[in-house]
Structures are given as C-alpha cells and as structure tokens.
Motif scaffolding. Structure first.
Motif, mmCIF file in Angstrom:
data_model
loop_
_atom_site.group_PDB
_atom_site.id
_atom_site.type_symbol
_atom_site.label_atom_id
_atom_site.label_comp_id
_atom_site.label_asym_id
_atom_site.label_seq_id
_atom_site.Cartn_x
_atom_site.Cartn_y
_atom_site.Cartn_z
ATOM 1 N N ASP A 1 0.825 -1.208 0.000
ATOM 2 C CA ASP A 1 0.000 0.000 0.000
ATOM 3 C C ASP A 1 0.861 1.261 0.000
ATOM 4 O O ASP A 1 0.525 2.258 -0.644
ATOM 5 C CB ASP A 1 -0.935 -0.005 1.206
ATOM 6 C CG ASP A 1 -2.071 -1.014 1.079
ATOM 7 O OD1 ASP A 1 -2.329 -1.479 -0.050
ATOM 8 O OD2 ASP A 1 -2.686 -1.355 2.106
ATOM 9 N N LYS A 2 1.971 1.228 0.736
ATOM 10 C CA LYS A 2 2.885 2.376 0.721
ATOM 11 C C LYS A 2 3.452 2.600 -0.673
ATOM 12 O O LYS A 2 3.554 3.739 -1.142
ATOM 13 C CB LYS A 2 4.027 2.150 1.717
ATOM 14 C CG LYS A 2 3.630 2.154 3.176
ATOM 15 C CD LYS A 2 4.852 1.891 4.062
ATOM 16 C CE LYS A 2 4.506 1.814 5.527
ATOM 17 N NZ LYS A 2 5.705 1.523 6.365
ATOM 18 N N VAL A 3 3.848 1.520 -1.334
ATOM 19 C CA VAL A 3 4.395 1.626 -2.690
ATOM 20 C C VAL A 3 3.326 2.156 -3.647
ATOM 21 O O VAL A 3 3.609 2.988 -4.523
ATOM 22 C CB VAL A 3 4.936 0.267 -3.166
ATOM 23 C CG1 VAL A 3 5.390 0.348 -4.619
ATOM 24 C CG2 VAL A 3 6.096 -0.191 -2.282
ATOM 25 N N ARG A 4 2.088 1.688 -3.506
ATOM 26 C CA ARG A 4 0.998 2.160 -4.364
ATOM 27 C C ARG A 4 0.850 3.673 -4.297
ATOM 28 O O ARG A 4 0.585 4.337 -5.298
ATOM 29 C CB ARG A 4 -0.330 1.527 -3.943
ATOM 30 C CG ARG A 4 -0.560 0.121 -4.435
ATOM 31 C CD ARG A 4 -2.018 -0.269 -4.194
ATOM 32 N NE ARG A 4 -2.221 -1.643 -4.595
ATOM 33 C CZ ARG A 4 -2.097 -2.679 -3.784
ATOM 34 N NH1 ARG A 4 -1.750 -2.484 -2.516
ATOM 35 N NH2 ARG A 4 -2.306 -3.900 -4.225
ATOM 36 N N ARG A 5 0.975 4.201 -3.082
ATOM 37 C CA ARG A 5 0.746 5.642 -2.898
ATOM 38 C C ARG A 5 1.891 6.486 -3.429
ATOM 39 O O ARG A 5 1.737 7.706 -3.608
ATOM 40 C CB ARG A 5 0.530 5.937 -1.411
ATOM 41 C CG ARG A 5 -0.767 5.402 -0.841
ATOM 42 C CD ARG A 5 -1.033 5.921 0.555
ATOM 43 N NE ARG A 5 -0.164 5.326 1.562
ATOM 44 C CZ ARG A 5 -0.457 4.238 2.270
ATOM 45 N NH1 ARG A 5 -1.598 3.596 2.051
ATOM 46 N NH2 ARG A 5 0.365 3.774 3.192
ATOM 47 N N ALA A 6 3.045 5.895 -3.654
ATOM 48 C CA ALA A 6 4.262 6.662 -3.937
ATOM 49 C C ALA A 6 4.407 7.003 -5.421
ATOM 50 O O ALA A 6 4.194 6.157 -6.287
ATOM 51 C CB ALA A 6 5.481 5.879 -3.471
#
Length: 271
Positions: free
Chosen positions: A85-90
């Motif tokens: 999820d962190k990678v998705r937002r980046a």
C-alpha cells in the motif's frame, strides 16, 4: 506528489539514518508528502516463508505461483500488504542503505523479495497478451532514487575504479528490479569515503543531497531501453543492427536519445 523513504540500517544513529532524516525534510520542503519504512525499526522479517501466502503446505508450486494466487485472492501476510500500500501511494521511492559486500543489506533485499510479488510488481500482460516488463509493469509511472553510503573513495566506483562502476554494480537493482517492474531509476547518489579516519563530510554531503532532491522533478532517469521499443529480438537479445559488435551492461542504455518508455500508469488497486 508523494514519496516513500525506505531505510535499511540497524543503527538509528548511523549515517544512513541521518541522511534519511535529511531526505525526508528536503522532500517536504520541496512540496512532497512523505511516509517511511525504516525496516530495522519496524522489525521487518526479510525471509520469504510459505506463511507469507497463507499456505504452509509444502506443495510443488513455485514461490512465484504461490505469491500470485495469494495476491489475487487477498491472503498475503498483513505486513506485506501494508508495504505494498505504501508503494501504491508513492510517485517516488527513495532507498537509503550502506553498501555491504558490493550490494544492499539482506534486510532490504528481503523487503523486495516479500513485497514485490507476482501480480503486484510483475507478471502482468498487455491487451495482446504480451509481458509488461522492462519499462512497463505493475509499478510503472514511479521513480526510484538510491542513496548509498560506501567506505572507499568515490573514484574507486568510477568506470576505471577498482571497485567497479557504481551503476553497473547496482544494475540488478536499477535495471533488474526497478526498470523490470516499470519504475524509472535515477542515477544512484553515492556518499563515499565515509570510512576514512576523521571523516567530517556530513554537512557537505547533506547539502549535496538536499540539492539533488530539490531538482528531482526535472531530473532525467537512466535511459534504459524498454522491451516495447523494439531494440530486442524474440530471444531478448539486442538486434544485430543495434550497437553491432558491442557488449556489456552499457548497451542497455539508450545513447542515441530515443524515447524513454514506461511513462504511463496502471491501476494498482486491481486484484
């Protein structure tokens, strides 16, 4: 614009940790929103286990197939989903780590092993059924900056340096991980000579990193050749008419200035 700062060092007082703090502050000062993954502080487990996929049975399936099924049905371990999820937002991912044995620490390698699973980062196909990789893939539209600390002097990581050229040393990360999954890698940022007795270059290096971050939006990524460009044949080798007679890792960069693929986007929320 949103950035993910991933740090891999066991000491919260290390040079890597200090540079991570500089990075976050500089990004925020340039208008980025920022979140982080401090892998050691989080107690991240770098070891791939069958339990990652909600499947402890030792069957004949490969890890690639197990992870794809788990991703598709939503049974990945919660800590993996959190990092995904962190990678998705980046829009930008910044990695900070010390160079250990000419590579990244095992902690960071294990983060990639567990988080960048089939279906999320790779294993996708276009409408014609062709593989989306090398300039396209699950993470297309993102950039990656690698900030590396090293004990030896900077000249030793140049094209004729004894340690080897830095970009070639990190070809597996820059090309084989970032570019393979569609992320556009920027040239690595080296902080060198830090093991010299009496090294006192933190202030200068912090300023250099701030200056680099201030210009990130305008910085051109490494111009790797994309699979979709047509420079490679069916055997995934450069066509005979592309740089004839030349070999080595450098042939995979576009020195003639043709377009950089992988500028599109993909919906990472589909499962």
């Amino acid at each position: 614009m949103h950035a993910l700062v991933v740090t891999a060092h066991p000491s919260p007082r290390s040079l890597t940790a200090e540079l991570a703090r500089v990075t976050r502050t500089a990004l925020e000062g340039s208008g980025w929103s920022v979140e982080g993954s401090d892998l050691y502080a989080q107690g991240w487990d770098p070891v791939v286990r069958l339990e990652d996929y909600g499947d402890a049975e030792d069957g004949a399936e490969t890890v690639t197939l197990r992870s794809r099924r788990a991703y598709d049905v939503g049974t990945l371990a919660p800590e993996i989903v959190t990092e995904q999820d962190k990678v998705r937002r980046a829009d930008l991912m910044v990695l900070l780590f010390p160079m250990w044995w000419h590579g990244m620490p095992a902690m960071l390698k294990g983060w990639f092993d567990r988080v960048f699973v089939n279906g999320f980062a790779f294993g996708l196909q276009d409408d014609a059924g062709l593989p989306r990789k090398y300039g396209d893939g699950g993470l297309v539209g993102r950039r990656m900056l690698t900030v590396v600390t090293a004990g030896d002097r900077g000249s030793s990581f140049g094209p004729r340096g004894q340690n080897g050229d830095l970009e070639q040393l990190f070809f597996p990360l820059l090309h084989g991980t970032a570019w393979y999954t569609g992320m556009a890698p920027l040239r690595p940022h080296l902080v060198s000579g830090v093991d010299r007795p009496g090294w006192d270059g933190f202030g200068q290096e912090a300023d250099r990193l701030r200056e680099r971050i201030a210009g990130l939006r305008a910085e051109r990524p490494i111009p790797y050749r994309a699979l979709a460009d047509g420079d490679y044949g069916r055997d995934r080798r450069l066509r005979p008419d592309v740089l004839p007679g030349e070999s080595g890792l450098g042939v995979h960069e576009c020195v003639d200035g043709h377009r950089l693929a992988g500028a599109g986007s993909v919906d990472l929320n589909r499962r």
